[in-house]
Write a protein that holds these residues in place. Sequence first.
Motif, PDB file in Angstrom:
ATOM      1  N   LEU A 272       0.813  -1.209   0.000  1.00 45.07           N
ATOM      2  CA  LEU A 272       0.000   0.000   0.000  1.00 45.07           C
ATOM      3  C   LEU A 272       0.849   1.263   0.000  1.00 45.07           C
ATOM      4  O   LEU A 272       0.538   2.228  -0.710  1.00 45.07           O
ATOM      5  N   SER A 273       1.922   1.255   0.773  1.00 45.21           N
ATOM      6  CA  SER A 273       2.794   2.429   0.772  1.00 45.21           C
ATOM      7  C   SER A 273       3.517   2.571  -0.556  1.00 45.21           C
ATOM      8  O   SER A 273       3.994   3.652  -0.908  1.00 45.21           O
ATOM      9  N   GLY A 274       3.588   1.494  -1.338  1.00 48.07           N
ATOM     10  CA  GLY A 274       4.203   1.538  -2.654  1.00 48.07           C
ATOM     11  C   GLY A 274       3.218   1.827  -3.766  1.00 48.07           C
ATOM     12  O   GLY A 274       3.584   1.768  -4.945  1.00 48.07           O
TER      13      GLY A 274
ATOM     14  N   VAL B 214      -3.950   9.419   7.316  1.00 47.50           N
ATOM     15  CA  VAL B 214      -5.375   9.149   7.093  1.00 47.50           C
ATOM     16  C   VAL B 214      -5.598   8.354   5.815  1.00 47.50           C
ATOM     17  O   VAL B 214      -6.368   7.376   5.793  1.00 47.50           O
ATOM     18  N   ASP B 215      -4.933   8.747   4.724  1.00 46.09           N
ATOM     19  CA  ASP B 215      -5.165   8.087   3.438  1.00 46.09           C
ATOM     20  C   ASP B 215      -4.789   6.611   3.490  1.00 46.09           C
ATOM     21  O   ASP B 215      -5.582   5.747   3.092  1.00 46.09           O
ATOM     22  N   ILE B 216      -3.604   6.320   3.997  1.00 42.41           N
ATOM     23  CA  ILE B 216      -3.183   4.913   4.007  1.00 42.41           C
ATOM     24  C   ILE B 216      -3.989   4.114   5.015  1.00 42.41           C
ATOM     25  O   ILE B 216      -4.241   2.922   4.819  1.00 42.41           O
ATOM     26  N   HIS B 217      -4.433   4.756   6.079  1.00 44.78           N
ATOM     27  CA  HIS B 217      -5.277   4.055   7.046  1.00 44.78           C
ATOM     28  C   HIS B 217      -6.588   3.632   6.390  1.00 44.78           C
ATOM     29  O   HIS B 217      -7.068   2.516   6.588  1.00 44.78           O
ATOM     30  N   ASN B 218      -7.162   4.514   5.591  1.00 47.91           N
ATOM     31  CA  ASN B 218      -8.390   4.161   4.876  1.00 47.91           C
ATOM     32  C   ASN B 218      -8.152   3.040   3.875  1.00 47.91           C
ATOM     33  O   ASN B 218      -8.995   2.154   3.700  1.00 47.91           O
ATOM     34  N   ARG B 219      -7.011   3.081   3.216  1.00 51.40           N
ATOM     35  CA  ARG B 219      -6.690   2.026   2.250  1.00 51.40           C
ATOM     36  C   ARG B 219      -6.488   0.688   2.961  1.00 51.40           C
ATOM     37  O   ARG B 219      -6.864  -0.369   2.441  1.00 51.40           O
ATOM     38  N   ILE B 220      -5.878   0.735   4.138  1.00 51.63           N
ATOM     39  CA  ILE B 220      -5.732  -0.480   4.946  1.00 51.63           C
ATOM     40  C   ILE B 220      -7.097  -1.050   5.285  1.00 51.63           C
ATOM     41  O   ILE B 220      -7.331  -2.270   5.190  1.00 51.63           O
ATOM     42  N   ARG B 221      -8.013  -0.193   5.672  1.00 53.79           N
ATOM     43  CA  ARG B 221      -9.368  -0.652   5.988  1.00 53.79           C
ATOM     44  C   ARG B 221     -10.034  -1.298   4.779  1.00 53.79           C
ATOM     45  O   ARG B 221     -10.755  -2.299   4.912  1.00 53.79           O
ATOM     46  N   ASN B 222      -9.801  -0.748   3.598  1.00 53.41           N
ATOM     47  CA  ASN B 222     -10.396  -1.322   2.387  1.00 53.41           C
ATOM     48  C   ASN B 222      -9.882  -2.733   2.127  1.00 53.41           C
ATOM     49  O   ASN B 222     -10.654  -3.639   1.778  1.00 53.41           O
TER      50      ASN B 222
ATOM     51  N   ASP C 108      -6.287   7.708  18.842  1.00 58.80           N
ATOM     52  CA  ASP C 108      -7.534   8.393  19.185  1.00 58.80           C
ATOM     53  C   ASP C 108      -8.318   8.829  17.964  1.00 58.80           C
ATOM     54  O   ASP C 108      -9.529   9.032  18.026  1.00 58.80           O
ATOM     55  N   ALA C 109      -7.633   8.977  16.847  1.00 60.72           N
ATOM     56  CA  ALA C 109      -8.301   9.383  15.607  1.00 60.72           C
ATOM     57  C   ALA C 109      -7.745   8.549  14.467  1.00 60.72           C
ATOM     58  O   ALA C 109      -6.632   8.012  14.548  1.00 60.72           O
ATOM     59  N   ILE C 110      -8.543   8.421  13.391  1.00 59.04           N
ATOM     60  CA  ILE C 110      -8.079   7.668  12.246  1.00 59.04           C
ATOM     61  C   ILE C 110      -6.809   8.306  11.696  1.00 59.04           C
ATOM     62  O   ILE C 110      -6.663   9.528  11.651  1.00 59.04           O
ATOM     63  N   GLY C 111      -5.879   7.483  11.304  1.00 55.14           N
ATOM     64  CA  GLY C 111      -4.612   7.974  10.794  1.00 55.14           C
ATOM     65  C   GLY C 111      -3.581   8.225  11.876  1.00 55.14           C
ATOM     66  O   GLY C 111      -2.503   8.748  11.582  1.00 55.14           O
ATOM     67  N   THR C 112      -3.905   7.834  13.107  1.00 54.64           N
ATOM     68  CA  THR C 112      -2.940   7.954  14.202  1.00 54.64           C
ATOM     69  C   THR C 112      -2.822   6.605  14.905  1.00 54.64           C
ATOM     70  O   THR C 112      -3.764   5.803  14.906  1.00 54.64           O
ATOM     71  N   VAL C 113      -1.659   6.372  15.497  1.00 55.48           N
ATOM     72  CA  VAL C 113      -1.434   5.147  16.255  1.00 55.48           C
ATOM     73  C   VAL C 113      -0.763   5.506  17.580  1.00 55.48           C
ATOM     74  O   VAL C 113      -0.061   6.517  17.670  1.00 55.48           O
ATOM     75  N   PRO C 114      -0.973   4.696  18.608  1.00 52.77           N
ATOM     76  CA  PRO C 114      -0.391   5.000  19.926  1.00 52.77           C
ATOM     77  C   PRO C 114       1.133   4.929  19.903  1.00 52.77           C
ATOM     78  O   PRO C 114       1.717   3.978  19.378  1.00 52.77           O
ATOM     79  N   THR C 115       1.777   5.908  20.504  1.00 52.77           N
ATOM     80  CA  THR C 115       3.245   5.947  20.506  1.00 52.77           C
ATOM     81  C   THR C 115       3.843   4.895  21.429  1.00 52.77           C
ATOM     82  O   THR C 115       5.027   4.562  21.272  1.00 52.77           O
TER      83      THR C 115
END
Length: 263
Positions: free
Chosen positions: A147-149, A187-195, A221-228
């Motif tokens: 996806l990142s590619g 956000v964009d790649i997170h949505n693509r991951i969900r797809n 806490d929000a889409i496109g973010t991950v816990p540090t």
Amino acid sequence: MPPYKHHLLISVVDIIDKSGQYKYQWFAQFKINWIRRHHNSHSSINFNVSTMKLLVLLVLCGSALAVPAPKQDRCTNAVFLGDSITDAFDNGNGAPVWQQFYAPLGAVNTGVSGDRTTTIIDRINNQGIIDGLGAHVAVLKIGTNDLSGGVPETTVAQNIGQILNLIKDKNRGVKILLLGILPRNGVDIHNRIRNVNAIIRGYADNLSVFFLDMETQFQGDAIGTVPTDLFYDGLHLTLRGYEVWAETMNNQFFNLVNNPLCP
């Protein structure tokens, strides 16, 4: 000792050594010690018919008492396939977790940093990375590098389906735990991951393929973010991240391991 007798004696020792593990270890060790003691002594062994009869008797008696060592139960073996996140499970940040839960099973980690769906397909087909493992459970988590590619979501999902079929072909009777692609920053790649996850979820038949989506455990806490505390760079896992992976997966994983479907 004449050369032919020397070689015959060593052959007998080899037969004993290679005949397997014995339940009656004292008897097997007695045979080996007796022969080697005579072989290593400075005095020549009286290698006559009586001696040969005794050697044959020792071998036959040992074989009669022998109980083959338990073979590795193919239903307790597991193989992990994936990219750098999987790769670091046994030799990176996740090593303590791996040693606690999966190393005792003799699990094999074939994850390689940078792997995409296509490289796993190639390594299965042309490098034989899972040939001969006899794994009963396979854990597959792959696709984030595709996806990142810029690889289309449908192509990634199709390739994952091909990998599932290859795993089945290489390990008859295998149960596959297919993990959803983990969320990551953006956000964009997170949505693509969900797809992709929405598509590959449909591969699960709960007979040979099982699906586990760990987005809830790894999303911020929000889409496109991950816990540090789980991701040290927004993509790769910390030790705590691997602990959460195990905590989330282990119930389903060990249920598959403990309920084999071996042919």
